[in-house]
Design a protein around this motif. Structure first.
Motif, PDB file in Angstrom:
ATOM      1  N   MET A  39       0.833  -1.195   0.000  1.00 17.73           N
ATOM      2  CA  MET A  39       0.000   0.000   0.000  1.00 17.73           C
ATOM      3  C   MET A  39       0.872   1.252   0.000  1.00 17.73           C
ATOM      4  O   MET A  39       1.869   1.325   0.738  1.00 17.73           O
ATOM      5  CB  MET A  39      -0.907   0.012   1.228  1.00 17.73           C
ATOM      6  CG  MET A  39      -1.862  -1.175   1.292  1.00 17.73           C
ATOM      7  SD  MET A  39      -2.831  -1.199   2.827  1.00 17.73           S
ATOM      8  CE  MET A  39      -1.528  -1.568   4.016  1.00 17.73           C
ATOM      9  N   SER A  40       0.494   2.229  -0.819  1.00 12.63           N
ATOM     10  CA  SER A  40       1.202   3.505  -0.831  1.00 12.63           C
ATOM     11  C   SER A  40       0.525   4.487   0.113  1.00 12.63           C
ATOM     12  O   SER A  40      -0.602   4.268   0.555  1.00 12.63           O
ATOM     13  CB  SER A  40       1.217   4.089  -2.255  1.00 12.63           C
ATOM     14  OG  SER A  40      -0.085   4.527  -2.618  1.00 12.63           O
ATOM     15  N   LYS A  41       1.200   5.591   0.379  1.00  7.90           N
ATOM     16  CA  LYS A  41       0.626   6.609   1.263  1.00  7.90           C
ATOM     17  C   LYS A  41      -0.618   7.240   0.647  1.00  7.90           C
ATOM     18  O   LYS A  41      -1.475   7.757   1.352  1.00  7.90           O
ATOM     19  CB  LYS A  41       1.661   7.685   1.567  1.00  7.90           C
ATOM     20  CG  LYS A  41       2.822   7.188   2.426  1.00  7.90           C
ATOM     21  CD  LYS A  41       3.790   8.321   2.728  1.00  7.90           C
ATOM     22  CE  LYS A  41       4.932   7.853   3.619  1.00  7.90           C
ATOM     23  NZ  LYS A  41       5.890   8.942   3.920  1.00  7.90           N
ATOM     24  N   ARG A  42      -0.720   7.189  -0.687  1.00  4.52           N
ATOM     25  CA  ARG A  42      -1.881   7.771  -1.369  1.00  4.52           C
ATOM     26  C   ARG A  42      -3.070   6.823  -1.392  1.00  4.52           C
ATOM     27  O   ARG A  42      -4.136   7.184  -1.872  1.00  4.52           O
ATOM     28  CB  ARG A  42      -1.498   8.153  -2.799  1.00  4.52           C
ATOM     29  CG  ARG A  42      -0.451   9.235  -2.893  1.00  4.52           C
ATOM     30  CD  ARG A  42      -0.135   9.568  -4.341  1.00  4.52           C
ATOM     31  NE  ARG A  42       0.332   8.396  -5.076  1.00  4.52           N
ATOM     32  CZ  ARG A  42       0.624   8.394  -6.362  1.00  4.52           C
ATOM     33  NH1 ARG A  42       0.474   9.509  -7.069  1.00  4.52           N
ATOM     34  NH2 ARG A  42       1.043   7.297  -6.954  1.00  4.52           N
ATOM     35  N   GLY A  43      -2.866   5.618  -0.878  1.00  5.16           N
ATOM     36  CA  GLY A  43      -3.962   4.663  -0.848  1.00  5.16           C
ATOM     37  C   GLY A  43      -3.957   3.664  -1.986  1.00  5.16           C
ATOM     38  O   GLY A  43      -4.845   2.816  -2.077  1.00  5.16           O
ATOM     39  N   ASP A  44      -2.957   3.749  -2.903  1.00  3.02           N
ATOM     40  CA  ASP A  44      -2.854   2.785  -3.986  1.00  3.02           C
ATOM     41  C   ASP A  44      -2.463   1.425  -3.427  1.00  3.02           C
ATOM     42  O   ASP A  44      -1.665   1.320  -2.475  1.00  3.02           O
ATOM     43  CB  ASP A  44      -1.808   3.240  -5.017  1.00  3.02           C
ATOM     44  CG  ASP A  44      -2.194   4.577  -5.657  1.00  3.02           C
ATOM     45  OD1 ASP A  44      -3.402   4.808  -5.809  1.00  3.02           O
ATOM     46  OD2 ASP A  44      -1.283   5.365  -5.966  1.00  3.02           O
ATOM     47  N   ILE A  45      -3.011   0.367  -4.026  1.00  4.06           N
ATOM     48  CA  ILE A  45      -2.750  -0.990  -3.554  1.00  4.06           C
ATOM     49  C   ILE A  45      -2.180  -1.820  -4.688  1.00  4.06           C
ATOM     50  O   ILE A  45      -2.690  -1.815  -5.812  1.00  4.06           O
ATOM     51  CB  ILE A  45      -4.035  -1.646  -3.024  1.00  4.06           C
ATOM     52  CG1 ILE A  45      -4.568  -0.864  -1.810  1.00  4.06           C
ATOM     53  CG2 ILE A  45      -3.785  -3.097  -2.617  1.00  4.06           C
ATOM     54  CD1 ILE A  45      -5.879  -1.396  -1.273  1.00  4.06           C
ATOM     55  N   GLN A  58      13.934  -4.603  -2.784  1.00  2.61           N
ATOM     56  CA  GLN A  58      13.820  -3.331  -3.492  1.00  2.61           C
ATOM     57  C   GLN A  58      12.439  -3.152  -4.105  1.00  2.61           C
ATOM     58  O   GLN A  58      11.960  -2.032  -4.267  1.00  2.61           O
ATOM     59  CB  GLN A  58      14.892  -3.253  -4.587  1.00  2.61           C
ATOM     60  CG  GLN A  58      14.952  -1.878  -5.256  1.00  2.61           C
ATOM     61  CD  GLN A  58      16.173  -1.736  -6.151  1.00  2.61           C
ATOM     62  OE1 GLN A  58      17.033  -2.604  -6.158  1.00  2.61           O
ATOM     63  NE2 GLN A  58      16.262  -0.638  -6.876  1.00  2.61           N
ATOM     64  N   GLY A  59      11.729  -4.259  -4.411  1.00  6.57           N
ATOM     65  CA  GLY A  59      10.396  -4.167  -4.986  1.00  6.57           C
ATOM     66  C   GLY A  59       9.337  -3.706  -4.005  1.00  6.57           C
ATOM     67  O   GLY A  59       8.184  -3.478  -4.391  1.00  6.57           O
ATOM     68  N   LEU A  60       9.688  -3.556  -2.725  1.00 10.84           N
ATOM     69  CA  LEU A  60       8.716  -3.150  -1.714  1.00 10.84           C
ATOM     70  C   LEU A  60       8.533  -1.635  -1.636  1.00 10.84           C
ATOM     71  O   LEU A  60       7.523  -1.159  -1.113  1.00 10.84           O
ATOM     72  CB  LEU A  60       9.145  -3.653  -0.330  1.00 10.84           C
ATOM     73  CG  LEU A  60       9.104  -5.164  -0.087  1.00 10.84           C
ATOM     74  CD1 LEU A  60       9.694  -5.479   1.284  1.00 10.84           C
ATOM     75  CD2 LEU A  60       7.684  -5.677  -0.177  1.00 10.84           C
ATOM     76  N   ARG A  71       0.228  -5.368   3.814  1.00 12.70           N
ATOM     77  CA  ARG A  71      -0.951  -5.934   4.473  1.00 12.70           C
ATOM     78  C   ARG A  71      -1.098  -7.400   4.058  1.00 12.70           C
ATOM     79  O   ARG A  71      -0.957  -7.746   2.887  1.00 12.70           O
ATOM     80  CB  ARG A  71      -2.217  -5.165   4.091  1.00 12.70           C
ATOM     81  CG  ARG A  71      -3.499  -5.732   4.743  1.00 12.70           C
ATOM     82  CD  ARG A  71      -4.677  -4.791   4.553  1.00 12.70           C
ATOM     83  NE  ARG A  71      -5.021  -4.666   3.133  1.00 12.70           N
ATOM     84  CZ  ARG A  71      -5.810  -3.702   2.655  1.00 12.70           C
ATOM     85  NH1 ARG A  71      -6.304  -2.784   3.471  1.00 12.70           N
ATOM     86  NH2 ARG A  71      -6.097  -3.635   1.356  1.00 12.70           N
ATOM     87  N   VAL A  72      -1.423  -8.247   5.033  1.00 11.10           N
ATOM     88  CA  VAL A  72      -1.651  -9.675   4.792  1.00 11.10           C
ATOM     89  C   VAL A  72      -3.098  -9.971   5.183  1.00 11.10           C
ATOM     90  O   VAL A  72      -3.523  -9.635   6.294  1.00 11.10           O
ATOM     91  CB  VAL A  72      -0.678 -10.551   5.622  1.00 11.10           C
ATOM     92  CG1 VAL A  72      -0.928 -12.033   5.352  1.00 11.10           C
ATOM     93  CG2 VAL A  72       0.759 -10.185   5.295  1.00 11.10           C
TER      94      VAL A  72
END
Length: 222
Positions: A39-45, A58-60, A71-72
């Motif tokens: 999840m990004s700070k802008r709410g993108d998932i 690095q992909g995180l 989130r799990v």
């Protein structure tokens, strides 16, 4: 060494260094096959896959962020979210998440069907009523039924009681009164109202069935 993660727990197992992340992440969960989302700070998932999951650290990190929000989740379980800080340690980081099962909500027990309360009541008795009283009775029953549908039981009970005072020999009014008491969980008064209806209309099998069920529920003999 496995680290068990609680919701929104910040992982400080690594040093915070302002450079590119390296190393591998191994994420497991109980139960397995849980969905992992970034999840990004802008709410993108962004979906990362299912557990057990192994991926490049690095992909995180989205948009050169210093933190990764993960989130799990799994159907039937309470999801968990946690934060992973950016690090330059070239090692494998093992994280295990244990999801708690959601409490099971029991469905309410079904209630027995209530007697049908038609607006057109005993025609032989109603035929003796004046047109004015017949209109008043029909409208009164319709209003009471509307109040019951709105769950305004107390106002409906008062209106039906007023109709019974003027038309005590109309069995459907006593059925209607029994319905209201039943919905208010006042089962003793509901039985009394249904029994009065049966006195007036002994052949009403629906009312007889309800009386039998309620007598059993209250521990009373027939």
């Amino acid at each position: 060494m496995l680290r068990y993660i609680r919701p929104f727990q910040l992982l400080f197992a690594c040093w915070l260094v302002p450079s590119c992340a390296t190393g591998r992440l191994q994420l497991s969960s109980i139960p397995e096959d849980s969905t992992v989302q970034l999840m990004s700070k802008r709410g993108d998932i962004k979906s990362l896959g299912k557990t057990p999951l192994t991926m490049d650290m690095q992909g995180l990190f989205l948009n050169d962020s210093d933190f990764a929000y993960v989130r799990v989740e799994k159907d039937g379980y309470i999801s968990q979210s946690f934060v992973i800080p950016r690090t330059t340690l070239p090692s494998t980081h093992e994280i295990s998440v244990s999801l708690e099962q959601k409490p099971i909500v029991k469905a309410p027990e079904p209630i027995p069907p209530l007697p049908v309360t038609p607006v057109a009541v005993e025609m032989d008795k109603c035929s003796q009523l004046s047109k004015e009283n017949m209109t008043r009775l029909s409208k009164g029953v319709a209003v009471a039924q509307s109040l019951i549908l709105k769950r305004d039981f107390e106002v409906a009970r008062v209106r039906v009681a007023s109709l019974i005072a003027d038309f005590p020999y109309i069995s459907v009014l006593h059925d209607l009164q029994g319905n209201i008491y039943y919905l208010q969980k006042n089962y003793a008064d509901a039985v009394a109202a249904y029994e009065k209806s049966l006195e007036l209309e002994p052949e009403n099998m629906e009312t007889a069935f309800i009386v039998k069920r309620l007598r059993t529920q209250l521990g009373r003999s027939q």
